[in-house]
Design a protein around this motif. Structure first.
Motif, PDB file in Angstrom:
ATOM      1  N   LYS A   1       0.840  -1.196   0.000  1.00 49.85           N
ATOM      2  CA  LYS A   1       0.000   0.000   0.000  1.00 49.85           C
ATOM      3  C   LYS A   1       0.874   1.243   0.000  1.00 49.85           C
ATOM      4  CE  LYS A   1      -3.903  -0.124   2.152  1.00 49.85           C
ATOM      5  NZ  LYS A   1      -4.983  -0.115   3.174  1.00 49.85           N
ATOM      6  N   GLN A   2       0.589   2.143  -0.930  1.00 47.47           N
ATOM      7  CA  GLN A   2       1.287   3.415  -1.016  1.00 47.47           C
ATOM      8  C   GLN A   2       0.326   4.530  -0.627  1.00 47.47           C
ATOM      9  OE1 GLN A   2       2.743   3.264  -5.039  1.00 47.47           O
ATOM     10  NE2 GLN A   2       4.095   1.525  -4.631  1.00 47.47           N
ATOM     11  N   GLU A   3       0.721   5.773  -0.837  1.00 53.76           N
ATOM     12  CA  GLU A   3      -0.095   6.887  -0.348  1.00 53.76           C
ATOM     13  C   GLU A   3      -1.498   6.892  -0.951  1.00 53.76           C
ATOM     14  OE1 GLU A   3       0.041  11.773   0.045  1.00 53.76           O
ATOM     15  OE2 GLU A   3       1.682  10.697  -0.922  1.00 53.76           O
ATOM     16  N   LYS A   4      -1.585   6.831  -2.271  1.00 54.96           N
ATOM     17  CA  LYS A   4      -2.887   6.861  -2.927  1.00 54.96           C
ATOM     18  C   LYS A   4      -3.064   5.721  -3.923  1.00 54.96           C
ATOM     19  CE  LYS A   4      -3.666  11.844  -2.530  1.00 54.96           C
ATOM     20  NZ  LYS A   4      -3.991  13.097  -3.257  1.00 54.96           N
ATOM     21  N   SER A   5      -2.191   4.757  -3.852  1.00 53.94           N
ATOM     22  CA  SER A   5      -2.258   3.641  -4.790  1.00 53.94           C
ATOM     23  C   SER A   5      -1.860   2.344  -4.091  1.00 53.94           C
ATOM     24  CB  SER A   5      -1.351   3.902  -5.997  1.00 53.94           C
ATOM     25  OG  SER A   5       0.000   4.030  -5.583  1.00 53.94           O
TER      26      SER A   5
ATOM     27  N   ASP B   1      -7.514   4.853   1.110  1.00 55.25           N
ATOM     28  CA  ASP B   1      -6.119   5.284   1.051  1.00 55.25           C
ATOM     29  C   ASP B   1      -5.571   5.632   2.426  1.00 55.25           C
ATOM     30  OD1 ASP B   1      -7.816   7.385   1.214  1.00 55.25           O
ATOM     31  OD2 ASP B   1      -6.730   8.699  -0.161  1.00 55.25           O
ATOM     32  N   HIS B   2      -6.333   5.293   3.454  1.00 51.10           N
ATOM     33  CA  HIS B   2      -5.839   5.493   4.818  1.00 51.10           C
ATOM     34  C   HIS B   2      -6.046   4.214   5.602  1.00 51.10           C
ATOM     35  CE1 HIS B   2      -5.433   9.777   4.061  1.00 51.10           C
ATOM     36  NE2 HIS B   2      -6.678   9.790   3.617  1.00 51.10           N
ATOM     37  N   ASP B   3      -5.077   3.861   6.417  1.00 50.79           N
ATOM     38  CA  ASP B   3      -5.203   2.656   7.247  1.00 50.79           C
ATOM     39  C   ASP B   3      -6.218   2.889   8.363  1.00 50.79           C
ATOM     40  OD1 ASP B   3      -1.675   2.035   6.898  1.00 50.79           O
ATOM     41  OD2 ASP B   3      -3.361   1.183   5.781  1.00 50.79           O
TER      42      ASP B   3
END
Length: 305
Positions: free
Chosen positions: A225-229, A303-305
């Motif tokens: 998982k990346q910031e928005k992808s 996009d957020h944990d």
């Protein structure tokens, strides 16, 4: 879209060449007419035909022939474009018509398989399993052709939130008897913005490639998982010995007689249309396994944990 783009570029380049040749021909004709006028003014005559008249006729014929060639080229180009559109429409319609009877055959084969299991007929069970596998493979090829026709005509994709873990589990489960697989860092809460049918086709294609073109029959899929992808790393453990730079080109099948040569090309185009990235790498050296990296946008709110 790429085929259309290539045809358009070819037409523009050939058109520019035609214009350049026409300008050079016009300049050459102007010089010939100027020379012929001087010859006429000086009343220079040869022992044969009149040189000035000969130059004018040959120059005029050359320019007319050049214009005919350019106009013919333009007409043939547009006829070819129209023919290509008709072929795309034909195959799209044909594959759509074939999907219904194929689905019916598969469903009936599954019913026969259930009956074979009930009466414990191993031979019938083996035959129905083969029939189900073959119809499934045909359905996948039909889906590829439909999607290829769709993106070449500029069709839109339906981007929605897709739970990636359940999609992988569903597709891998159908190959569990033939392949060993491991999912890492891909949980049920991860959702990607993608077209469900397109993403399912991409996953099926990668799994089919592992099944048909590798001997190890092992898959390792890791999520990141990346910031928005979200990045998916799909690793098989085969022994690829073809030209990796050509993988993803339309109809390229390296040294294998299996497949249609459109799967990876289609995957690359679909991922690009879904605002993602697709790359193919080789582990260490020639003859080692392949690594497919797919990056797609996370669904809104994921996009957020």
């Amino acid at each position: 879209m790429e085929i259309k783009k290539s045809n358009s570029i070819l037409f523009i380049l050939s058109g520019l060449v035609g214009v350049l040749i026409t300008l050079l021909g016009a300049w050459w004709l102007y010089l010939l007419f100027a020379l012929s006028n001087k010859l006429s003014a000086l009343e220079v005559q040869s022992s044969g035909p009149n040189i000035a008249r000969l130059i004018k006729w040959e120059g005029t014929a050359f320019i007319i022939l050049l214009f005919i060639i350019i106009i013919s080229h333009t007409i043939l180009f547009f006829k070819d474009q129209k023919k290509n559109k008709a072929i795309h429409a034909f195959f799209a319609g044909l594959t759509h018509e074939l999907k219904t009877p194929l689905a019916s055959i598969r469903l009936q084969a599954e019913v026969i398989k259930d009956e074979a299991d009930r009466i414990e007929n191993s031979r019938l069970d083996k035959l129905t399993n083969r029939l189900i596998d073959d119809t499934g493979r045909l359905e996948t090829q039909m889906d590829k052709i439909l999607q290829l026709s769709r993106i070449e005509r500029g069709g839109n994709l339906n981007l929605v939130a897709i739970p990636i873990a359940s999609l992988f589990e569903r597709e891998l489960k159908s190959f569990s008897q033939d392949l060993e697989y491991q999912l890492e860092n891909i949980d049920s809460s991860t959702e990607l913005m993608a077209d469900e049918f397109a993403l399912e086709l991409i996953v099926k294609n990668l799994i089919h490639n592992t099944k048909n073109h590798t001997k190890s029959k092992k898959i390792h899929i890791k999520g990141s998982k990346q910031e928005k992808s979200f990045k998916i790393t799909y690793r098989d453990f085969g022994a690829f010995e073809g030209n990796i730079a050509k993988l993803g080109n339309l109809f390229y099948k390296h040294n294998s007689s299996k497949g249609s040569g459109i799967g990876l090309y289609l995957s690359k185009k679909l991922i690009k249309r879904m605002n993602g990235q697709f790359s193919i790498k080789q582990e260490d050296s020639a003859g080692s396994g392949l690594i497919f990296e797919i990056t797609l946008p996370l669904a809104k709110g994921a996009d957020h944990d």
